[in-house]
Design a protein around this motif. Structure first.
Motif, mmCIF file in Angstrom:
data_model
loop_
_atom_site.group_PDB
_atom_site.id
_atom_site.type_symbol
_atom_site.label_atom_id
_atom_site.label_comp_id
_atom_site.label_asym_id
_atom_site.label_seq_id
_atom_site.Cartn_x
_atom_site.Cartn_y
_atom_site.Cartn_z
ATOM 1 N N ARG A 360 17.114 -44.976 -29.470
ATOM 2 C CA ARG A 360 17.801 -43.845 -28.835
ATOM 3 C C ARG A 360 18.244 -42.833 -29.877
ATOM 4 N NH1 ARG A 360 20.262 -44.406 -23.961
ATOM 5 N NH2 ARG A 360 20.620 -42.164 -24.246
ATOM 6 N N PRO A 366 16.101 -43.604 -22.580
ATOM 7 C CA PRO A 366 16.532 -44.997 -22.421
ATOM 8 C C PRO A 366 15.406 -45.944 -22.014
ATOM 9 C CG PRO A 366 18.126 -43.513 -21.436
ATOM 10 C CD PRO A 366 16.969 -42.660 -21.838
ATOM 11 N N ALA A 369 13.158 -46.577 -24.911
ATOM 12 C CA ALA A 369 13.856 -47.303 -25.979
ATOM 13 C C ALA A 369 13.937 -48.801 -25.669
ATOM 14 C CB ALA A 369 15.251 -46.719 -26.179
ATOM 15 N N GLU A 436 22.426 -47.306 -17.912
ATOM 16 C CA GLU A 436 21.973 -45.944 -18.199
ATOM 17 C C GLU A 436 21.828 -45.127 -16.919
ATOM 18 O OE1 GLU A 436 21.760 -44.436 -21.003
ATOM 19 O OE2 GLU A 436 22.340 -46.240 -22.122
#
Length: 475
Positions: A360, A366, A369, A436
């Protein structure tokens, strides 16, 4: 009784290896109890490597059925070390001794109804036969009390000190008591002549009533209340949980209703386990707090440490499953292994979340990642788990009896980390994306601007009515 126990023990030894199994049989009589032991050779050196529990089972079978006049009989294969003693120990308490005795007898009958229960003991021992004196009112009118009567009876039957003489380096005490033919029966006691304080004489039966009774072998009190412990062994030991559940849910509540004022508690092994579990919860709480703080500082987040720590409950589940697979029961050593497991099982989740945060920081979104973290950290996480389990495998699958003490701890660590890793590889990315998504929704909600309606009902204000003026450079 001693001879029967010794004969049965010697027969078992002779039929199962003789000198190759045991070094001998030991017997000891302590007042009203008999203790007999079979001394086996160390594990691994015995005939056919027979276990202590197997020898105990054969010994019980060789003794036969019930023995007349026997108060209680117990066979123990774990006389030493932690976790010894009966598998079930229930302590009952009541202020009335007769009521307490009836309650313990009822509990003993309920325990005997289970097919897997052995060596039931209601906790009451009759003790030796004795003569109890009930002081009559005539004794008080003559100036005699219980202490005076007891002192004279003791002096006549046990002896009263007459003189002490020095014989060389030794001191010899001379006691005087009744002749042997005058202290052989209960009638001799009742016809005994007592001396009153004024010098008169009176037969014992006129001032006291002699009642046959029994002496208590032991008197145990807790918080001023008389307590008695009923106990039993369970074979196989894995049935102990079912027996305890039946006691807690059905038998003890029913006895408590039938006997008002009765209280009960589990003691022995259950008390040890209860204390261990209380200490476990305290230690686990402190450990989880320390782990959370140590994770929150480098992550600089309050939520991500919780994601990492979700692996801990699954480690507990894996530890329990490992005990079931290997045929072991949870013990105090297992609890110690679970406490250690809570600090080991988070390693896989920790490296995955840390790598995702690094991605990130490089500008990845997100989803990308956490995907890269799962791909790039899959092999290190899997290898770490397998090497940890491999290091514990020799202890887990060890068959020697010396290692059985530590095997439950190895089971908790080994199977706990394997099970938790399998769950973590799927669960951690899902939780990471859920967090997230929640953050993204929060940012979108905060970014929305609510438009205001224009106000047309306010009067116009002149431009020069107190409004600040702009000065040009020419002015």
């Amino acid at each position: 009784m001693r001879d029967r126990l010794v004969t049965a023990a010697e027969r078992v030894v002779a039929e199962t290896g003789g000198d190759a199994l045991a070094r001998g049989v030991y017997a000891l009589i302590r007042e009203n109890s008999v203790e007999v032991r079979i001394y086996l050779h160390p594990a691994g050196e015995r005939w056919r490597d027979m276990s202590t529990a197997e020898v105990t089972r054969l010994w019980r079978a060789a003794l036969g059925g019930e023995i007349a006049g026997l108060e209680s009989l117990r066979f123990a294969a774990d006389a030493g070390g932690p976790g010894r003693g009966p598998q079930v120990s229930v302590e009952l308490s009541h202020r009335d001794l007769a009521t307490l005795e009836r309650a313990t007898e009822a509990l003993a009958r309920e325990l005997e109804a289970f097919a897997s229960v052995r060596d039931v003991d209601d906790g009451f021992e009759a003790g030796k036969v004795q003569l109890d004196f009930r002081i009559a009112d005539e004794a008080r009118s003559l100036g005699l009390d219980a202490a005076a009567i007891a002192a004279q009876v003791r002096a006549r039957f046990y002896g009263a000190e007459a003189i002490k003489q020095q014989r060389g380096r030794n001191e010899v005490t001379v006691k005087v008591r009744l002749p042997a033919d005058e202290r052989t029966s209960q009638s001799d006691v009742e016809r005994m002549i007592l001396i009153t304080p004024d010098g008169g004489e009176v037969p014992l039966y006129q001032v006291a009533r002699v009642v046959p009774g029994r002496a208590d072998t032991a008197i145990v009190r807790r918080d001023g209340r008389r307590v008695v412990t009923a106990s039993a062994n369970v074979e196989p030991i894995g049935e102990t949980g079912r027996i305890l559940a039946a006691l807690t849910e059905d038998i003890l509540p029913r006895i408590t209703v039938d006997v008002p004022g009765l209280s009960h508690s589990f003691e022995g092994r259950q008390a040890t386990m209860r204390d261990a579990m209380n200490a476990f919860f305290r230690s686990a709480g402190i450990s989880l707090l320390v782990i959370y703080v140590l994770l929150a500082i480098p992550f600089r987040s309050y939520v991500q440490p919780l994601i990492v720590m979700t692996a801990i409950p699954f480690g507990f589940v894996g530890a329990v499953l490992g005990h079931q697979i290997m045929g072991y029961s949870l013990s105090i050593i297992s609890v110690m292994g679970i406490i250690a497991l809570s600090g080991v099982v988070i390693n896989g989740a920790l490296v995955m979340i840390d790598y995702a945060n690094t991605c990130r920081g490089e500008g990845q979104d997100p989803e990308e990642a956490i995907w890269n973290a799962g791909v790039r950290r899959f092999r290190p996480i899997l290898l770490t788990t397998l090497t940890t389990f491999g290091g514990l495998a020799p202890m887990i699958f060890e068959t020697s009896r010396q290692a059985r003490f530590l095997i439950p701890m190895a089971l908790s660590l080994g199977y706990g980390i394997v099970f938790a890793t399998a769950i973590v590889l799927v669960l951690i990315p899902s939780l990471y994306m859920m967090i997230e998504d929640i953050r993204s929704l929060g940012r979108k909600a905060a970014a929305q601007v609510i438009p205001l309606r224009p106000t047309t009902d306010l009067p116009e204000v002149a431009a020069d009515a107190g409004a600040p003026r702009r000065l040009d450079a020419a002015e």
